[in-house]
Design an enzyme around this catalytic site. Structure first.
Site, mmCIF file in Angstrom:
data_model
loop_
_atom_site.group_PDB
_atom_site.id
_atom_site.type_symbol
_atom_site.label_atom_id
_atom_site.label_comp_id
_atom_site.label_asym_id
_atom_site.label_seq_id
_atom_site.Cartn_x
_atom_site.Cartn_y
_atom_site.Cartn_z
ATOM 1 N N LYS A 149 0.861 -1.182 0.000
ATOM 2 C CA LYS A 149 0.000 0.000 0.000
ATOM 3 C C LYS A 149 0.900 1.235 0.000
ATOM 4 C CE LYS A 149 0.938 1.271 4.432
ATOM 5 N NZ LYS A 149 1.747 2.471 4.746
ATOM 6 N N ILE B 84 11.693 -4.197 2.229
ATOM 7 C CA ILE B 84 11.509 -4.242 3.681
ATOM 8 C C ILE B 84 11.669 -2.847 4.275
ATOM 9 C CG2 ILE B 84 12.361 -5.271 5.816
ATOM 10 C CD1 ILE B 84 11.283 -7.335 3.938
ATOM 11 N N GLY B 85 10.840 -2.526 5.269
ATOM 12 C CA GLY B 85 10.984 -1.261 5.977
ATOM 13 C C GLY B 85 10.921 -0.067 5.063
ATOM 14 N N ALA B 86 9.972 -0.101 4.116
ATOM 15 C CA ALA B 86 9.939 0.908 3.061
ATOM 16 C C ALA B 86 8.709 1.795 3.115
ATOM 17 C CB ALA B 86 10.013 0.207 1.698
ATOM 18 N N LEU C 169 5.666 0.657 2.980
ATOM 19 C CA LEU C 169 4.715 0.059 2.041
ATOM 20 C C LEU C 169 3.850 -1.025 2.675
ATOM 21 C CD1 LEU C 169 7.137 -0.225 -1.018
ATOM 22 C CD2 LEU C 169 5.454 1.575 -0.569
ATOM 23 N N GLY C 170 4.082 -1.336 3.943
ATOM 24 C CA GLY C 170 3.229 -2.287 4.662
ATOM 25 C C GLY C 170 3.401 -3.729 4.267
ATOM 26 N N GLY C 171 4.548 -4.106 3.713
ATOM 27 C CA GLY C 171 4.718 -5.471 3.231
ATOM 28 C C GLY C 171 4.558 -6.534 4.303
ATOM 29 N N ASP D 197 -1.221 -1.305 11.049
ATOM 30 C CA ASP D 197 -1.809 -1.255 9.713
ATOM 31 C C ASP D 197 -2.176 -2.621 9.144
ATOM 32 O OD1 ASP D 197 0.781 -2.077 9.351
ATOM 33 O OD2 ASP D 197 1.307 -0.605 7.830
#
Length: 268
Positions: free
Chosen positions: A8, A90-92, A94-96, A131
């Site tokens: 997201k 990772i840790g971007a 973007l909610g991965g 999130d």
């Protein structure tokens, strides 16, 4: 069973106030995008977990495992062989990891015929991260409180193009929060997003950008380059370090952001 947890982006992110519990009340729009991981789970004699992808962190694996263990407290969950292929940085911002956990809940619901409602799945997901619950319904949402409460927002960017750049910079979330002075924005985010996208540049703000861009000026350069390339709107997502631009029409710009992770796709 195989599923594809998607990322997201945050469209606007206002830090409104600090809460008595130490968290912050915020306002943001979460918008799903097509960039995804791949998550597979099959019943097995013995539980196993394998991950593939650059930059995998233990917390990423733990979040999926925590989702399994959380449901196992209330339901009979057999041993599973789980495979996670990371496509989302990772840790971007973007909610991965949150998407992986939420999709794991949904997969278990389908595999084991648990008949959990969306509300019930969200209740589980909220226990894993602020999130996570968003990815249960996985549609554009206005989020508020700690970022774990949602209401549908009539926002569609269908047909527009997204170009996302992640330079691999680690942004400390606590440091990002420390650089923000909470405040109520002059224009409510929902009202700002109801206006034309051509007006978002001045009214739809990510409050983290000011301090994060000061610490990492290369992120501000990326944002400016996206606007120079014709972006209708550009922003950092979450607390970074991904920066995206929304375009009416877009030819590939992959060669303009060397040594960065880039992703381009149509918004739905």
């Amino acid at each position: 069973m195989l599923t594809f947890p998607n990322a997201k982006i945050n469209i606007g992110l206002n830090i409104l106030r600090k809460r008595p519990d130490g968290y912050h009340d915020l306002a943001s729009c979460f918008y799903p995008i097509g960039l995804s991981d791949a998550l597979e789970a099959i019943p097995a004699q013995k539980a196993a977990f394998k991950t593939v992808g650059q930059g995998i962190r233990e917390s990423e694996v733990n979040l999926v495992s925590k989702a399994i263990n959380l449901l196992a407290k209330d339901h009979r969950v057999p041993p599973l062989s789980v495979f996670l292929l990371k496509g989302i940085p990772i840790g971007a911002g973007l909610g991965g990891g949150s998407a992986d956990a939420a999709f794991m809940i949904g997969m278990l619901n389908d595999m084991l015929n648990l008949r959990l409602s969306a509300d019930q799945q969200e209740d589980y997901a909220r226990q894993l991260g602020s999130d996570c619950a968003f990815f249960v319904r996985n549609v554009p949402m206005y989020c508020y409180e700690k970022g774990d409460r949602f209401e549908e927002i009539g926002l569609s960017l269908k047909g527009l193009q997204l170009f996302l750049v992640n330079p691999g910079i680690h942004v400390s979330t606590p440091a990002a929060y420390a650089g923000v002075t909470p405040a109520i924005p002059p224009l409510d985010l929902r009202e700002a997003l109801a206006g034309p996208i051509s007006g978002w540049k001045d009214n739809v703000v990510n409050d983290f950008e000011k301090s994060v861009f000061q610490a990492h000026p290369e992120l501000a350069i990326i944002k400016n380059r996206l606007y120079d390339a014709g972006a209708l709107y550009a922003s950092m997502s979450g607390s970074g370090s991904s920066v995206y631009g929304i375009f009416q029409n877009l030819e590939t710009m992959r060669n303009k952001f060397k040594n960065c992770f880039v992703w381009q796709g149509e918004l739905n």
